[in-house]
Write a protein that holds these residues in place. Structure first.
Motif, PDB file in Angstrom:
ATOM      1  N   TRP A   1     -49.003 -11.216  27.832  1.00  0.00           N
ATOM      2  CA  TRP A   1     -48.849 -11.852  26.529  1.00  0.00           C
ATOM      3  C   TRP A   1     -49.011 -13.361  26.625  1.00  0.00           C
ATOM      4  O   TRP A   1     -49.580 -13.993  25.723  1.00  0.00           O
ATOM      5  CB  TRP A   1     -47.492 -11.493  25.924  1.00  0.00           C
ATOM      6  CG  TRP A   1     -47.441 -10.082  25.451  1.00  0.00           C
ATOM      7  CD1 TRP A   1     -46.887  -9.015  26.105  1.00  0.00           C
ATOM      8  CD2 TRP A   1     -48.008  -9.559  24.246  1.00  0.00           C
ATOM      9  NE1 TRP A   1     -47.056  -7.864  25.381  1.00  0.00           N
ATOM     10  CE2 TRP A   1     -47.745  -8.164  24.224  1.00  0.00           C
ATOM     11  CE3 TRP A   1     -48.696 -10.119  23.184  1.00  0.00           C
ATOM     12  CZ2 TRP A   1     -48.155  -7.347  23.181  1.00  0.00           C
ATOM     13  CZ3 TRP A   1     -49.104  -9.300  22.140  1.00  0.00           C
ATOM     14  CH2 TRP A   1     -48.837  -7.937  22.148  1.00  0.00           C
ATOM     15  N   ILE A   2     -48.531 -13.934  27.704  1.00  0.00           N
ATOM     16  CA  ILE A   2     -48.723 -15.381  27.893  1.00  0.00           C
ATOM     17  C   ILE A   2     -50.209 -15.700  28.033  1.00  0.00           C
ATOM     18  O   ILE A   2     -50.712 -16.669  27.463  1.00  0.00           O
ATOM     19  CB  ILE A   2     -47.932 -15.859  29.128  1.00  0.00           C
ATOM     20  CG1 ILE A   2     -46.435 -15.661  28.893  1.00  0.00           C
ATOM     21  CG2 ILE A   2     -48.243 -17.324  29.431  1.00  0.00           C
ATOM     22  CD1 ILE A   2     -45.577 -15.942  30.107  1.00  0.00           C
ATOM     23  N   GLY A   3     -50.914 -14.852  28.782  1.00  0.00           N
ATOM     24  CA  GLY A   3     -52.351 -15.047  28.930  1.00  0.00           C
ATOM     25  C   GLY A   3     -53.092 -14.874  27.614  1.00  0.00           C
ATOM     26  O   GLY A   3     -54.080 -15.580  27.349  1.00  0.00           O
ATOM     27  N   LEU A   4     -52.633 -13.954  26.756  1.00  0.00           N
ATOM     28  CA  LEU A   4     -53.278 -13.767  25.460  1.00  0.00           C
ATOM     29  C   LEU A   4     -53.105 -14.997  24.570  1.00  0.00           C
ATOM     30  O   LEU A   4     -54.015 -15.359  23.807  1.00  0.00           O
ATOM     31  CB  LEU A   4     -52.710 -12.529  24.769  1.00  0.00           C
ATOM     32  CG  LEU A   4     -53.114 -11.180  25.376  1.00  0.00           C
ATOM     33  CD1 LEU A   4     -52.375 -10.041  24.677  1.00  0.00           C
ATOM     34  CD2 LEU A   4     -54.624 -10.975  25.268  1.00  0.00           C
ATOM     35  N   VAL A   5     -51.936 -15.622  24.641  1.00  0.00           N
ATOM     36  CA  VAL A   5     -51.728 -16.859  23.871  1.00  0.00           C
ATOM     37  C   VAL A   5     -52.697 -17.944  24.334  1.00  0.00           C
ATOM     38  O   VAL A   5     -53.327 -18.631  23.517  1.00  0.00           O
ATOM     39  CB  VAL A   5     -50.268 -17.339  24.005  1.00  0.00           C
ATOM     40  CG1 VAL A   5     -50.088 -18.712  23.365  1.00  0.00           C
ATOM     41  CG2 VAL A   5     -49.323 -16.329  23.366  1.00  0.00           C
ATOM     42  N   ALA A   6     -52.838 -18.077  25.658  1.00  0.00           N
ATOM     43  CA  ALA A   6     -53.795 -19.049  26.177  1.00  0.00           C
ATOM     44  C   ALA A   6     -55.217 -18.680  25.775  1.00  0.00           C
ATOM     45  O   ALA A   6     -56.051 -19.556  25.482  1.00  0.00           O
ATOM     46  CB  ALA A   6     -53.676 -19.139  27.701  1.00  0.00           C
ATOM     47  N   ALA A   7     -55.514 -17.380  25.719  1.00  0.00           N
ATOM     48  CA  ALA A   7     -56.863 -16.937  25.358  1.00  0.00           C
ATOM     49  C   ALA A   7     -57.204 -17.270  23.914  1.00  0.00           C
ATOM     50  O   ALA A   7     -58.378 -17.516  23.600  1.00  0.00           O
ATOM     51  CB  ALA A   7     -56.995 -15.427  25.589  1.00  0.00           C
ATOM     52  N   VAL A   8     -56.215 -17.291  23.024  1.00  0.00           N
ATOM     53  CA  VAL A   8     -56.475 -17.657  21.630  1.00  0.00           C
ATOM     54  C   VAL A   8     -57.046 -19.062  21.549  1.00  0.00           C
ATOM     55  O   VAL A   8     -58.050 -19.316  20.864  1.00  0.00           O
ATOM     56  CB  VAL A   8     -55.178 -17.536  20.795  1.00  0.00           C
ATOM     57  CG1 VAL A   8     -55.355 -18.190  19.429  1.00  0.00           C
ATOM     58  CG2 VAL A   8     -54.784 -16.078  20.630  1.00  0.00           C
ATOM     59  N   PHE A   9     -56.438 -19.997  22.279  1.00  0.00           N
ATOM     60  CA  PHE A   9     -56.926 -21.375  22.247  1.00  0.00           C
ATOM     61  C   PHE A   9     -58.232 -21.510  23.020  1.00  0.00           C
ATOM     62  O   PHE A   9     -59.106 -22.295  22.631  1.00  0.00           O
ATOM     63  CB  PHE A   9     -55.861 -22.323  22.801  1.00  0.00           C
ATOM     64  CG  PHE A   9     -54.743 -22.562  21.845  1.00  0.00           C
ATOM     65  CD1 PHE A   9     -54.822 -23.576  20.907  1.00  0.00           C
ATOM     66  CD2 PHE A   9     -53.619 -21.759  21.856  1.00  0.00           C
ATOM     67  CE1 PHE A   9     -53.799 -23.792  20.004  1.00  0.00           C
ATOM     68  CE2 PHE A   9     -52.590 -21.958  20.958  1.00  0.00           C
ATOM     69  CZ  PHE A   9     -52.674 -22.975  20.022  1.00  0.00           C
TER      70      PHE A   9
END
Length: 371
Positions: free
Chosen positions: A271-279
């Protein structure tokens, strides 16, 4: 009138205009906003005119649709964003504590190898900057919401801006024709050429950058909200709307969103990686599709100059200065490029040649002597 007298007259006129703008800066916001709305929507009115609709009817239709959409967006979006902002400020201590409890022990294990007491340093930094951060937030809120001029500006945006925008949009072509009629005839074509270049530059920034910011605000806000990030809509919309400052919007949004995600999801790396992937995805779309297509290189300003323009405009004219800073610097950039082009074509750039000297002619070809 000599050239020197003409230059002194123009310098005096420009100085008087700048002084007048400084004196009236507190009441300029609705007029600047109305001018921006008219300039943004002028191509739509031109297209409707080409299809046979009168300019007045096209203006009425465009302004009604534009302000209905704007009011609807503000009505639906602003209360949610403000509620999330209020909750974000209230829960900031809990987020910091969650970060200290969940993330910091893992990072401290790495820091121990270098004999660094990271926990103490982070805690001290938070304590030292907490009061300053809250003071800054309070100053910003008071600056936006407090004071008589702020209330006047908010009311004038609702009442005066639609009126100014309507009349400017309706009479835009007539005003441009009137300005063209007053141009000095000997230099009219040169001025028109530079005006077209300014329009190209401003269209790239005003229309293009607004569309980029709106897309990024929707993309970041929706993406973070779908991932369940706390205050995701507030973080995403804020990051998108300040993306007109190079790199600041994306960096701000990424840091705040990652901080919240670490405190909320740790140690769930997915989930942390998905947040970074959004940006990351937002920056990829902006850099490879939106900026080249909508803005491109038309503004002609280096990112450092954009940041300087925003700071200088804000220091001189407040919020109005921030709105007009980059377009104004872009226009100044067009004039400076024109001035440097003329300079390189003048005798000042080639001091060995007198003014208005004709270009050197090739030597006549001599026939060889008959042998």
């Amino acid at each position: 009138m000599t050239m020197r007298q003409q230059m002194l007259a123009w310098v005096g006129i420009i100085a008087a205009i700048v002084a007048l703008l400084v004196l009236l800066s507190n009441i300029l916001l609705p007029f600047v906003a109305g001018m921006g709305v008219a300039y943004f929507l002028d191509p739509v009115a031109d297209r409707l005119e080409k299809r046979g609709m009168s300019r007045t009817l096209a203006t009425v239709l465009i302004m009604v649709v534009f302000f209905l959409v704007t009011i609807l967006a503000i009505t639906l979006l602003v209360p949610v964003v403000m509620n999330q902002l209020e909750s974000f400020i209230e829960r900031m201590p809990l987020l910091v504590q969650a970060f200290n409890d969940r993330v910091l022990p893992y990072v401290q294990g790495i820091a121990d190898r270098f004999n660094i007491d990271l926990r103490s340093n982070v805690q001290q930094a938070l304590e030292d900057n907490k009061a300053q951060a809250m003071s800054m937030i309070g100053d910003v809120v008071n600056g936006l919401l407090g004071g008589g001029w702020a209330v006047f500006n908010m009311l004038s945006l609702v009442v005066i801006t639609p009126v100014v925008g309507f009349y400017l949009l309706r009479d835009w072509d007539h005003m441009m024709a009137r300005v063209d009629a007053y141009l000095p005839r000997d230099h009219a074509e040169t001025i028109r050429e530079q005006a077209r270049e300014m329009d190209r530059v401003l269209a790239g920034f005003v229309r293009g950058q607004i569309l980029v910011c709106l897309f990024l605000a929707a993309f970041y806000g929706l993406g973070l909200s779908l991932l369940g990030v706390q205050f995701g809509l507030f973080i995403g919309v804020t990051a998108g709307m300040i993306s007109f400052i190079p790199y600041v919007g994306s960096v701000f949004g990424f840091i705040v969103a990652m901080g919240v995600a670490l405190a909320q999801f740790w140690p769930d790396y997915v989930w942390i990686g998905l947040v970074a992937a959004v940006f990351g995805l937002g920056q990829f779309i902006e850099g490879n599709f939106l900026q080249p297509k909508l803005v491109g290189e038309r503004v002609g300003l280096h990112p450092v100059w954009v940041i300087f323009a925003l700071l200088a405009g804000g220091a001189l004219f407040g919020f109005v200065g921030i709105l007009i800073a980059v377009p104004l610097f872009a226009v100044i950039g067009v004039l400076m490029r024109f001035a440097f082009t003329r300079y390189r074509e003048s005798w000042l750039y080639r001091p060995g040649e007198p003014p208005d000297s004709p270009p050197p002619q090739p030597a006549p070809k001599q026939n060889p002597p008959n042998g």
